[in-house]
Design a protein around this motif. Sequence first.
Motif, PDB file in Angstrom:
ATOM      1  N   GLY A  48       0.837  -1.204   0.000  1.00 54.73           N
ATOM      2  CA  GLY A  48       0.000   0.000   0.000  1.00 54.73           C
ATOM      3  C   GLY A  48       0.865   1.243   0.000  1.00 54.73           C
ATOM      4  O   GLY A  48       1.898   1.301  -0.677  1.00 54.73           O
ATOM      5  N   LEU A  49       0.496   2.243   0.762  1.00 52.29           N
ATOM      6  CA  LEU A  49       1.287   3.465   0.836  1.00 52.29           C
ATOM      7  C   LEU A  49       2.623   3.218   1.528  1.00 52.29           C
ATOM      8  O   LEU A  49       3.585   3.945   1.313  1.00 52.29           O
ATOM      9  CB  LEU A  49       0.505   4.560   1.577  1.00 52.29           C
ATOM     10  CG  LEU A  49      -0.751   5.058   0.868  1.00 52.29           C
ATOM     11  CD1 LEU A  49      -1.493   6.063   1.746  1.00 52.29           C
ATOM     12  CD2 LEU A  49      -0.411   5.669  -0.478  1.00 52.29           C
ATOM     13  N   ALA A  50       2.694   2.168   2.330  1.00 51.92           N
ATOM     14  CA  ALA A  50       3.936   1.807   3.017  1.00 51.92           C
ATOM     15  C   ALA A  50       4.734   0.883   2.090  1.00 51.92           C
ATOM     16  O   ALA A  50       4.786  -0.321   2.282  1.00 51.92           O
ATOM     17  CB  ALA A  50       3.625   1.124   4.344  1.00 51.92           C
ATOM     18  N   PHE A  51       5.331   1.460   1.045  1.00 54.33           N
ATOM     19  CA  PHE A  51       6.016   0.665   0.021  1.00 54.33           C
ATOM     20  C   PHE A  51       7.067  -0.265   0.612  1.00 54.33           C
ATOM     21  O   PHE A  51       7.356  -1.313   0.063  1.00 54.33           O
ATOM     22  CB  PHE A  51       6.646   1.568  -1.051  1.00 54.33           C
ATOM     23  CG  PHE A  51       7.767   2.417  -0.532  1.00 54.33           C
ATOM     24  CD1 PHE A  51       9.069   1.952  -0.530  1.00 54.33           C
ATOM     25  CD2 PHE A  51       7.514   3.690  -0.044  1.00 54.33           C
ATOM     26  CE1 PHE A  51      10.100   2.735  -0.046  1.00 54.33           C
ATOM     27  CE2 PHE A  51       8.536   4.479   0.447  1.00 54.33           C
ATOM     28  CZ  PHE A  51       9.836   3.999   0.448  1.00 54.33           C
ATOM     29  N   TRP A  52       7.629   0.105   1.762  1.00 57.39           N
ATOM     30  CA  TRP A  52       8.649  -0.728   2.395  1.00 57.39           C
ATOM     31  C   TRP A  52       8.051  -2.018   2.959  1.00 57.39           C
ATOM     32  O   TRP A  52       8.783  -2.915   3.338  1.00 57.39           O
ATOM     33  CB  TRP A  52       9.382   0.047   3.483  1.00 57.39           C
ATOM     34  CG  TRP A  52       8.471   0.549   4.565  1.00 57.39           C
ATOM     35  CD1 TRP A  52       8.100  -0.116   5.696  1.00 57.39           C
ATOM     36  CD2 TRP A  52       7.791   1.794   4.598  1.00 57.39           C
ATOM     37  NE1 TRP A  52       7.228   0.628   6.438  1.00 57.39           N
ATOM     38  CE2 TRP A  52       7.019   1.825   5.788  1.00 57.39           C
ATOM     39  CE3 TRP A  52       7.747   2.906   3.749  1.00 57.39           C
ATOM     40  CZ2 TRP A  52       6.209   2.902   6.132  1.00 57.39           C
ATOM     41  CZ3 TRP A  52       6.947   3.975   4.110  1.00 57.39           C
ATOM     42  CH2 TRP A  52       6.198   3.976   5.277  1.00 57.39           C
ATOM     43  N   GLN A  53       6.724  -2.126   2.996  1.00 56.81           N
ATOM     44  CA  GLN A  53       6.089  -3.351   3.466  1.00 56.81           C
ATOM     45  C   GLN A  53       5.722  -4.287   2.314  1.00 56.81           C
ATOM     46  O   GLN A  53       5.104  -5.316   2.527  1.00 56.81           O
ATOM     47  CB  GLN A  53       4.847  -3.020   4.291  1.00 56.81           C
ATOM     48  CG  GLN A  53       5.183  -2.365   5.608  1.00 56.81           C
ATOM     49  CD  GLN A  53       3.955  -2.106   6.456  1.00 56.81           C
ATOM     50  OE1 GLN A  53       2.827  -2.341   6.058  1.00 56.81           O
ATOM     51  NE2 GLN A  53       4.184  -1.615   7.659  1.00 56.81           N
ATOM     52  N   THR A  54       6.095  -3.925   1.095  1.00 56.59           N
ATOM     53  CA  THR A  54       5.855  -4.781  -0.057  1.00 56.59           C
ATOM     54  C   THR A  54       6.642  -6.077   0.107  1.00 56.59           C
ATOM     55  O   THR A  54       7.793  -6.061   0.523  1.00 56.59           O
ATOM     56  CB  THR A  54       6.271  -4.061  -1.358  1.00 56.59           C
ATOM     57  OG1 THR A  54       5.439  -2.913  -1.525  1.00 56.59           O
ATOM     58  CG2 THR A  54       6.136  -4.953  -2.564  1.00 56.59           C
ATOM     59  N   HIS A  73      12.410  -9.446   2.039  1.00 47.93           N
ATOM     60  CA  HIS A  73      11.254  -8.817   1.396  1.00 47.93           C
ATOM     61  C   HIS A  73      10.903  -9.509   0.086  1.00 47.93           C
ATOM     62  O   HIS A  73       9.796  -9.349  -0.416  1.00 47.93           O
ATOM     63  CB  HIS A  73      11.503  -7.319   1.132  1.00 47.93           C
ATOM     64  CG  HIS A  73      11.478  -6.509   2.381  1.00 47.93           C
ATOM     65  ND1 HIS A  73      10.316  -6.102   2.990  1.00 47.93           N
ATOM     66  CD2 HIS A  73      12.479  -6.060   3.169  1.00 47.93           C
ATOM     67  CE1 HIS A  73      10.598  -5.423   4.082  1.00 47.93           C
ATOM     68  NE2 HIS A  73      11.900  -5.386   4.212  1.00 47.93           N
ATOM     69  N   ALA A  74      11.845 -10.267  -0.471  1.00 50.21           N
ATOM     70  CA  ALA A  74      11.612 -11.015  -1.705  1.00 50.21           C
ATOM     71  C   ALA A  74      12.250 -12.388  -1.540  1.00 50.21           C
ATOM     72  O   ALA A  74      13.463 -12.539  -1.666  1.00 50.21           O
ATOM     73  CB  ALA A  74      12.196 -10.283  -2.902  1.00 50.21           C
ATOM     74  N   MET A  75      11.430 -13.361  -1.235  1.00 51.05           N
ATOM     75  CA  MET A  75      11.935 -14.717  -1.020  1.00 51.05           C
ATOM     76  C   MET A  75      11.990 -15.470  -2.342  1.00 51.05           C
ATOM     77  O   MET A  75      11.136 -15.263  -3.219  1.00 51.05           O
ATOM     78  CB  MET A  75      11.058 -15.465  -0.018  1.00 51.05           C
ATOM     79  CG  MET A  75      11.015 -14.806   1.351  1.00 51.05           C
ATOM     80  SD  MET A  75      12.638 -14.643   2.134  1.00 51.05           S
ATOM     81  CE  MET A  75      12.996 -16.368   2.499  1.00 51.05           C
ATOM     82  N   MET A  76      12.970 -16.325  -2.469  1.00 54.08           N
ATOM     83  CA  MET A  76      13.178 -17.128  -3.665  1.00 54.08           C
ATOM     84  C   MET A  76      12.767 -18.572  -3.355  1.00 54.08           C
ATOM     85  O   MET A  76      13.018 -19.055  -2.258  1.00 54.08           O
ATOM     86  CB  MET A  76      14.649 -17.104  -4.078  1.00 54.08           C
ATOM     87  CG  MET A  76      15.282 -15.727  -4.099  1.00 54.08           C
ATOM     88  SD  MET A  76      14.475 -14.589  -5.227  1.00 54.08           S
ATOM     89  CE  MET A  76      15.165 -15.155  -6.771  1.00 54.08           C
TER      90      MET A  76
END
Length: 109
Positions: free
Chosen positions: A69-75, A100-103
């Motif tokens: 959402g507005l808290a882009f760091w929570q993507t 924040h991005a798991m493989m």
Amino acid sequence: MQTLDDVMVLKADSHGAAPGLFKEQCIDLEQTPFLNWSWRITNHLEGLNEQSKAGDDYAVRIYVVVKGGLAFWQTKAINYVWANNTAKGRVWPNAFAGDHAMMMARGCK
């Protein structure tokens, strides 16, 4: 799009670059909690340490993103990758984005 073995497929060719296709949509995971795909690889990337920045390269990947959402760091994101040197089912943090991005290794040679 083209037909391969009587199935409509998406074909991507890469020569020193990373082609991409994306589709943004909202999905109700209560209604559709599954993602189904199949892939065929003709050229394998050999000798990479896929958990390192230098080895963060894959013949194919599916990148699923949940926006913060507005808290882009929570993507958050998960990358389903065709991995040559990592066991199928193994999960690790992306070398560039951390947890924040798991493989997840889904394909292997």
